[in-house]
Design an enzyme around this catalytic site. Structure first.
Site, PDB file in Angstrom:
ATOM      1  N   HIS A 126       0.825  -1.208   0.000  1.00  0.00           N
ATOM      2  CA  HIS A 126       0.000   0.000   0.000  1.00  0.00           C
ATOM      3  C   HIS A 126       0.858   1.256   0.000  1.00  0.00           C
ATOM      4  O   HIS A 126       0.655   2.176  -0.814  1.00  0.00           O
ATOM      5  CB  HIS A 126      -0.925  -0.015   1.229  1.00  0.00           C
ATOM      6  CG  HIS A 126      -1.796   1.211   1.353  1.00  0.00           C
ATOM      7  ND1 HIS A 126      -1.373   2.347   2.031  1.00  0.00           N
ATOM      8  CD2 HIS A 126      -3.030   1.490   0.878  1.00  0.00           C
ATOM      9  CE1 HIS A 126      -2.338   3.259   1.979  1.00  0.00           C
ATOM     10  NE2 HIS A 126      -3.350   2.752   1.289  1.00  0.00           N
ATOM     11  N   ARG A 134      -9.876   7.896  -8.634  1.00  0.00           N
ATOM     12  CA  ARG A 134     -10.428   7.088  -7.545  1.00  0.00           C
ATOM     13  C   ARG A 134     -11.128   8.028  -6.571  1.00  0.00           C
ATOM     14  O   ARG A 134     -10.490   8.674  -5.739  1.00  0.00           O
ATOM     15  CB  ARG A 134      -9.306   6.299  -6.868  1.00  0.00           C
ATOM     16  CG  ARG A 134      -8.704   5.232  -7.758  1.00  0.00           C
ATOM     17  CD  ARG A 134      -7.360   4.747  -7.305  1.00  0.00           C
ATOM     18  NE  ARG A 134      -6.335   5.760  -7.556  1.00  0.00           N
ATOM     19  CZ  ARG A 134      -5.039   5.497  -7.767  1.00  0.00           C
ATOM     20  NH1 ARG A 134      -4.620   4.256  -7.770  1.00  0.00           N
ATOM     21  NH2 ARG A 134      -4.194   6.472  -7.976  1.00  0.00           N
ATOM     22  N   GLY A 159      -8.272  -3.201 -14.700  1.00  0.00           N
ATOM     23  CA  GLY A 159      -7.549  -2.862 -13.474  1.00  0.00           C
ATOM     24  C   GLY A 159      -6.635  -4.019 -13.094  1.00  0.00           C
ATOM     25  O   GLY A 159      -7.051  -4.955 -12.406  1.00  0.00           O
ATOM     26  N   ASP A 197      -5.993  -5.493  -9.124  1.00  0.00           N
ATOM     27  CA  ASP A 197      -6.928  -6.461  -8.554  1.00  0.00           C
ATOM     28  C   ASP A 197      -7.044  -7.707  -9.426  1.00  0.00           C
ATOM     29  O   ASP A 197      -7.220  -8.822  -8.914  1.00  0.00           O
ATOM     30  CB  ASP A 197      -8.313  -5.831  -8.364  1.00  0.00           C
ATOM     31  CG  ASP A 197      -8.433  -5.142  -7.008  1.00  0.00           C
ATOM     32  OD1 ASP A 197      -7.502  -5.280  -6.194  1.00  0.00           O
ATOM     33  OD2 ASP A 197      -9.457  -4.475  -6.762  1.00  0.00           O
ATOM     34  N   CYS A 249      -5.358   0.350 -16.505  1.00  0.00           N
ATOM     35  CA  CYS A 249      -5.213   1.478 -15.576  1.00  0.00           C
ATOM     36  C   CYS A 249      -4.613   1.064 -14.236  1.00  0.00           C
ATOM     37  O   CYS A 249      -4.712   1.795 -13.256  1.00  0.00           O
ATOM     38  CB  CYS A 249      -6.554   2.174 -15.349  1.00  0.00           C
ATOM     39  SG  CYS A 249      -7.815   1.125 -14.597  1.00  0.00           S
TER      40      CYS A 249
END
Length: 854
Positions: free
Chosen positions: A428, A534, A738, A741, A803
């Protein structure tokens, strides 16, 4: 002359000799080019990669025939010649052939001190590097006379080996060649060069060259010269020259070294020997033009005669390399496409961030993974709240966390750098920091004590909150104190290179931008729109987070609507600003994606603070947090599932987008927003959200009396969405893959936890590379290919894009381009990297086509 009977092959370097970089190495090929330029190069023989491999295995070499190339009683230099100079190789061996007889002859011609020094240097090097004897036995005090040091070295050699120093030149040379060949094939050398990008089976060539001495009665010496500054790339004559010097290694002794050009601080070659200086600079400029590169030329002056020993590419910074490439193109020496191909795309990140000065003293406190490039200086803080306070005071700070979570985003925005104890390049902290352009080091060798607000490094040293440190995100180090920094460079040379890149690339590059500040940065880096906004990041701002939490804790539909109505103008103002900044370029807005619990505190202190803000009992707040928590949030109620379960949220966001569209269109060109549905896995999900969004659009048109258009699309993040793309494409104008994920779900692997074992997996060949860092073209790539093909078959005009983090990865861009994607989207600071990488694909194809025609 070429030898290839029963023993190994060697080749004299002549104008038409069969020498190539992939068979004999870069140094051998460069020397042949110097010969072709009629430069004064000493007699040289080259051994091929294959010959060196066989030599290491014990095959014979006709040393006697090779030595005849150099005449009677030669003195020789042996140097490595790898395919790429950056891959390294064993050190050069000088004065091979020195023995008692040659020593006596040189004593008469060069003087006893020079002859002793030559012999001593060879004995020391031969003993340490060829016979692998203890270096301490051959050290000598600088105060010891050279004659005594030589005798001591010869005695030490005999004591260690039980035999006198070898006097036979053939014996010396074959041992030197075989030792260097075996050193290249050793495990340590192989791992070192693989770390520099060399293939495991990279070959080594060897060069045997007649020695030239920079000693003599007339002007004699040794030196090096280059025509650029290695840090900036600016044109200048730089180098050094030392009179009566024995080989280039003598130049490491800075005493009595002369300047090349006129200098008030001391003597120079230009003033003392103008004719030699002019000849030297002319030859160096010839190397630049004909070798099509900025070269470092190694030269010898022997009794007023100039000899060129070698020429290698100038070792330089990323900044200097870029300027050099552009300048060579502007001077007509190389084509623009070659200039593009010479710059590694990732090196642009160094130019666009402040950097720690590589020449400045540095004391490392902790080392970790270089997760986001650049450098920063600031005071240590241990929480997001402390970071925000520090920013409010105008003090730069570096946020230290065991590992970051979504609630740390505000603190990361307030910091100039992020340092974590855990995590990998796709954790993260790493992903968010790269997106913000903030330097970040993760997985650092330190221990955090959150209660005492201290960090302890691997050496046991402890730092406290408020202490000043320097973070080097490019090297993966945290340094004690304030270290000198270099400013970012977006100068003429950068802009010119990127102009050439944009002129030829054939895939668009957008930016992932979540805030107006991100959008402004994307615009500055010439992104062709926003590929991913986002919206959840907008809710983490202080006043908005409170309202968001009120919405989450609302007991009735009316209360939830009331809180959402307060969020509406906040979202609308953000979207208006995004549209204004992008000036008519496409903006793709992803509807809310993360699960609601990410907007809530994760510790008791945060829960108590929230209870006070909402005027609720702590027990109610705790129960609500526990109720919203999920066993596996990544696969829980998030994305489109959240929008279908709580449609008020998506209704508000759609209204904010459309009202902002109307307002922003009044300021300039009409805005056509792109609304993206996240985490889709079924066609029915798209139908439900499309009905909701279309209804909001109709309502806004009626209320405002204004017309606008928009495009609705889907973010393909689940394997099922990729496999059912033909159904989903019937209701979508675009499919944006994406890959973050999608990779997690394809592998069943958490991006945030993968760092704990990923290095071991890559090292043992389970994965060729971290799939979150470089797109897995076999597995995840097949899902992309299937989804793209099925989507296009159902809707030929559908727009396809990537993306995820992979959008800024050069290797992944190559896959996307080949698969027919329309654009990639990446964090703003990676936009220039993607632009250059995309252009290089076109340039490389054109170059390959031209070569095939010749």
């Amino acid at each position: 002359m070429q030898q290839n009977n029963d023993s190994l092959e060697y080749t004299r370097i002549r104008r038409v000799a069969p020498i190539a970089v992939n068979t004999h190495g870069g140094r051998a090929k460069c020397l042949q080019r110097l010969v072709r330029l009629d430069l004064p190069v000493p007699e040289t023989v080259a051994l091929s990669f294959d010959a060196v491999r066989k030599l290491a295995d014990g095959h014979p070499l006709d040393i006697s025939a090779l030595l005849k190339t150099f005449g009677d009683a030669p003195l020789l230099t042996v140097r490595p010649s790898s395919e790429d100079p950056d891959w390294g190789g064993p050190g050069a061996m000088l004065n091979v052939g020195m023995n008692d007889q040659r020593h006596a002859e040189l004593t008469q011609t060069l003087g006893p001190d020079t002859a002793d020094a030559l012999y001593l240097r060879f004995v020391q090097a031969y003993a340490i590097h060829i016979e692998r004897l203890d270096p301490e036995e051959f050290e000598n005090d600088s105060a010891t006379p050279v004659r005594l040091a030589l005798k001591s070295a010869l005695d030490a050699y005999e004591n260690e080996t039980d035999e006198p120093f070898p006097q036979d030149v053939e014996t010396q040379l074959i041992k030197v060649l075989r030792s260097m060949a075996r050193a290249w094939s050793g495990t340590t050398a192989r791992l070192l060069r693989q770390a520099k990008g060399a293939p495991a089976d990279a070959g080594l060539g060897l060069i045997v060259q007649a020695m030239s001495f920079g000693v003599g009665a007339d002007e004699s010496g040794a030196g090096v010269i280059q025509l650029i500054d290695e840090e900036t790339g600016a044109p200048l004559i730089r180098g050094r020259y030392k009179r009566q010097a024995i080989g280039r290694s003598a130049l490491t002794d800075k005493t009595d070294v002369m300047y090349l050009t006129h200098d008030a601080r001391g003597p120079s070659l230009e003033v003392d020997c103008p004719a030699l200086f002019e000849q030297l600079t002319t030859m160096t400029q010839l190397c630049r033009v004909k070798l099509r590169e900025e070269m470092l030329v190694e030269f010898i002056i022997e009794n007023n005669k100039l000899v060129i020993l070698d020429a290698v590419r100038v070792q330089r910074s990323s900044r200097a390399a870029l300027r050099s490439a552009v300048q060579l193109a502007e001077d007509g020496i190389i084509p623009k496409s070659d200039a593009l191909l010479r710059i590694p795309p990732r090196s642009l990140t160094e130019l666009l961030h402040p950097q720690v000065d590589p020449t400045a003293p540095r004391v490392a406190f902790a080392k970790g993974i270089a997760a986001s490039p650049g450098g920063a200086v600031g005071r240590l803080v241990f929480s997001s709240a402390a970071a925000q306070v520090s920013e409010a005071r105008g003090e730069a700070c570096i946020l230290v966390r065991r590992e970051t979570a979504p609630e740390d985003i505000r603190g990361m925005h307030s910091s100039v750098g992020v340092l974590t104890e855990r995590g990998g390049v796709t954790s993260h902290a790493a992903v968010i920091a790269r997106g913000m352009g903030v330097p970040c080091v993760v997985g650092a060798s330190m221990t955090i004590n959150s209660r005492k607000k201290t960090i302890t490094g691997a050496n046991g040293q402890t730092l406290n909150e408020g202490d000043m440190i320097t973070l080097d995100g490019s090297a993966g180090e945290a340094l004690i104190g304030e270290t000198k920094m270099l400013p970012p460079s977006k100068d003429y040379w950068y802009l010119q290179l990127m102009e050439w890149a944009d002129a030829i690339r054939d895939i668009d590059v957008r930016a992932n931008a979540d805030t107006p500040a991100d959008a402004a940065m994307a615009r500055d880096f010439k992104a062709q729109g926003i590929g991913l906004c986002r919206t959840e990041h907008m809710f983490f701002e202080g006043d908005r987070l409170t309202v968001m939490r009120e919405m989450i804790f609302a007991a009735t539909h009316e209360d939830r609507q009331e809180a959402i109505s307060r969020l509406l103008p906040m979202q609308r103002s953000d979207f208006i600003e995004l549209f204004r900044i992008m000036q008519g370029q496409p903006v793709c807005i992803r509807l809310l994606d993360p699960p609601l619990h990410e907007f809530l505190p994760s510790d008791r202190a945060g829960a108590k603070e929230l209870a006070e803000a909402l005027d609720l009992p702590l027990s109610d707040v705790t129960r609500r947090i526990e109720w919203l928590s999920e066993f596996n949030p990544m696969l829980g109620m998030r994305g489109v599932r959240l929008g279908i379960t709580f449609p008020e949220i998506y209704e508000m966001q759609a209204r904010a987008i459309f009202e902002a569209t109307i307002e922003a269109s009044k300021l300039g060109a009409p805005v056509v927003p792109e609304v993206m549905i996240p985490l889709v896995s079924a066609m029915r999900e798209v139908e439900l959200v499309k009905t909701l969004v279309d209804g909001v659009a109709a309502a806004v048109r009626n209320e405002k009396g204004a017309e606008f258009t928009y495009r609705l699309g889907v973010m393909v993040e689940t394997p099922r969405a990729a496999l059912r793309a033909h159904e989903i494409a019937q209701h979508a104008a675009f499919l944006s893959f994406g890959t973050n994920d999608l990779t997690q779900m394809a592998y069943g692997l958490s991006r945030d936890d993968a760092g704990r074992f990923m290095n071991a997996y890559v090292q043992q060949g389970v994965f060729p590379e971290d799939p979150f860092h470089t797109l897995d073209v076999d597995g995840v790539g097949e899902l992309l290919t299937i989804g793209a093909a099925r989507g296009r078959k159902a809707s030929p005009k559908i727009v396809l894009s990537v993306c995820g983090e992979h959008g800024g990865n050069p290797e992944s861009i190559a896959f996307c381009r080949a698969a027919g994607f329309d654009y990639v989207s990446c964090s703003p600071f990676r936009v220039p990297v993607a632009r250059l990488a995309a252009a290089q694909l076109v340039a490389a194809e054109a170059k390959a086509t031209n070569l095939s025609r010749k």
